[in-house]
Design an enzyme around this catalytic site. Sequence first.
Site, PDB file in Angstrom:
ATOM      1  CD  GLU A 194       2.262  -5.980   8.431  1.00 41.42           C
ATOM      2  OE1 GLU A 194       2.419  -7.205   8.597  1.00 41.42           O
ATOM      3  OE2 GLU A 194       2.978  -5.276   7.685  1.00 41.42           O
ATOM      4  CG  HIS A 207      -0.144   0.004   2.520  1.00 50.11           C
ATOM      5  ND1 HIS A 207       0.430   1.122   3.074  1.00 50.11           N
ATOM      6  CD2 HIS A 207       0.178  -1.014   3.364  1.00 50.11           C
ATOM      7  CE1 HIS A 207       1.049   0.833   4.198  1.00 50.11           C
ATOM      8  NE2 HIS A 207       0.918  -0.477   4.391  1.00 50.11           N
TER       9      HIS A 207
END
Length: 488
Positions: free
Chosen positions: A368, A292
Amino acid sequence: MREFVVEADGGSRGNPGPAGYGAVVSDAATGETLAEAAEYIGVATNNVAEYRGLLAGLRAARELDPDARVRVRMDSKLVVEQMSGRWKIKHPAMKPLAAEAATVFPPDRVTYEWIPRERNTHADRLANEAMDACARGEAWSPADSRADLDTPPAAPAVPVPEGPPGDTAAGAARVREAPAPAGSAAASGEPESERRPAAEGAAATGGAGTARGRGIEDASGEGTVVEQGAGAQGSAVDRPVTDTSARDAAAGLGGAAPADADRRAAQAVATPSSGWAPADMGAPATFVLLRHGETPLTPQKRFSGSGGSDPSLSDIGREQAEKVAAALARRGTVQAVVASPLARTRETARIVAARLGLDVAVEDGLRETDFGAWEGLTFGEVRERYPDDLDAWLASPDAQPTGGGESFAATAARVAEARDKLVAEYRGRTVLLVTHVTPIKTLIRLALGAPPEALFRMELSAASLSAVAYYADGNASVRLFNDTSHLR
């Protein structure tokens, strides 16, 4: 000489946690099930459970015929590679189990073969039956087992061709046994692969069929990860970013190339015409891995996982996402977009998908790591506040951050579970996975078959692109790493 096929599996709901194994022996010529074994073994790791399943299967085969040949099939690459002698066995709990397994039959009468998880469902169900029985306060009983009834009959084994590695006949046999690519005649009419909600290697509860952990190759540790990437040698603070992408190997995939050259290069990455994979293996499932864009925490180098404030992209991060979108639109190879559920990945994915005219699917397994009480802190702040916990975390992939965060071993197992689901779902297609530092490095490491410490030697920039191709025989090929040329 009689020949048996032994399929074995094992799992741990917690890794380590409540564990069990399953094993089934079938006739290689007819596919008929000859024996089943399953047992709850108490608290153990995934790999120990898998080795226990292997031992049980080999012993059951020996009871049937001590002079037989045996073909062992398992979906644990770790066990297969170690028992084949290609990987060393370092874990103290697995060494004696592997040594014992090697003595059940003479080594020249046993071969080991990796198979995809979906082809090991019989042993998988037996292992889960054993764990479920223990949860009910019972012992597993063959009389109560439904694993054989719920599993399609095994196909007769394909004879192992003689010849050196790479031999044409041997390769053709492996291709015949491999799952057919989506859209092929062999695959027509088959149901779509089912997504499993449980994380591989993470704690899982429930009835039979609950997904559970895999081997160390799927559950070994990560490098230290913060929002801006992993520093080398155990430091969570980034070094200056160096573009270590494999652009040359990817035939000029950079965004600065003309559109036609860009498309040709991207096609070469998605469907390479050279390399070790056989030409008749079919189109791979190709994962284009996008980290990202930047968030407000990225330049501050703070821990930012799945347990913190869930920041959105900064203005710089949104600009990076737009540049990625333009580069991928020029290449024209992405056919689907899948994102982690966190805000920064979903926002990055929406920007790219809008440019490509695609929808965004969300896969929880791509999130994550949860850094617990360290979320939002710098590495220095963690060192000052929690020095002992940090040292333990850096020393072992099984250690959790302060406050009950997620270990890197659990993260890696979860990511591997997501990988297997997505490979099955997008076989033969190119899919963009918008995710984070830990998942991307995990996928790269596992594809390379590299040890856990390899994670400390990778740099991964915000909005960088990497790529891995997954073939029908279970092999993977890293095609690109940390490409940031589109951001210049």
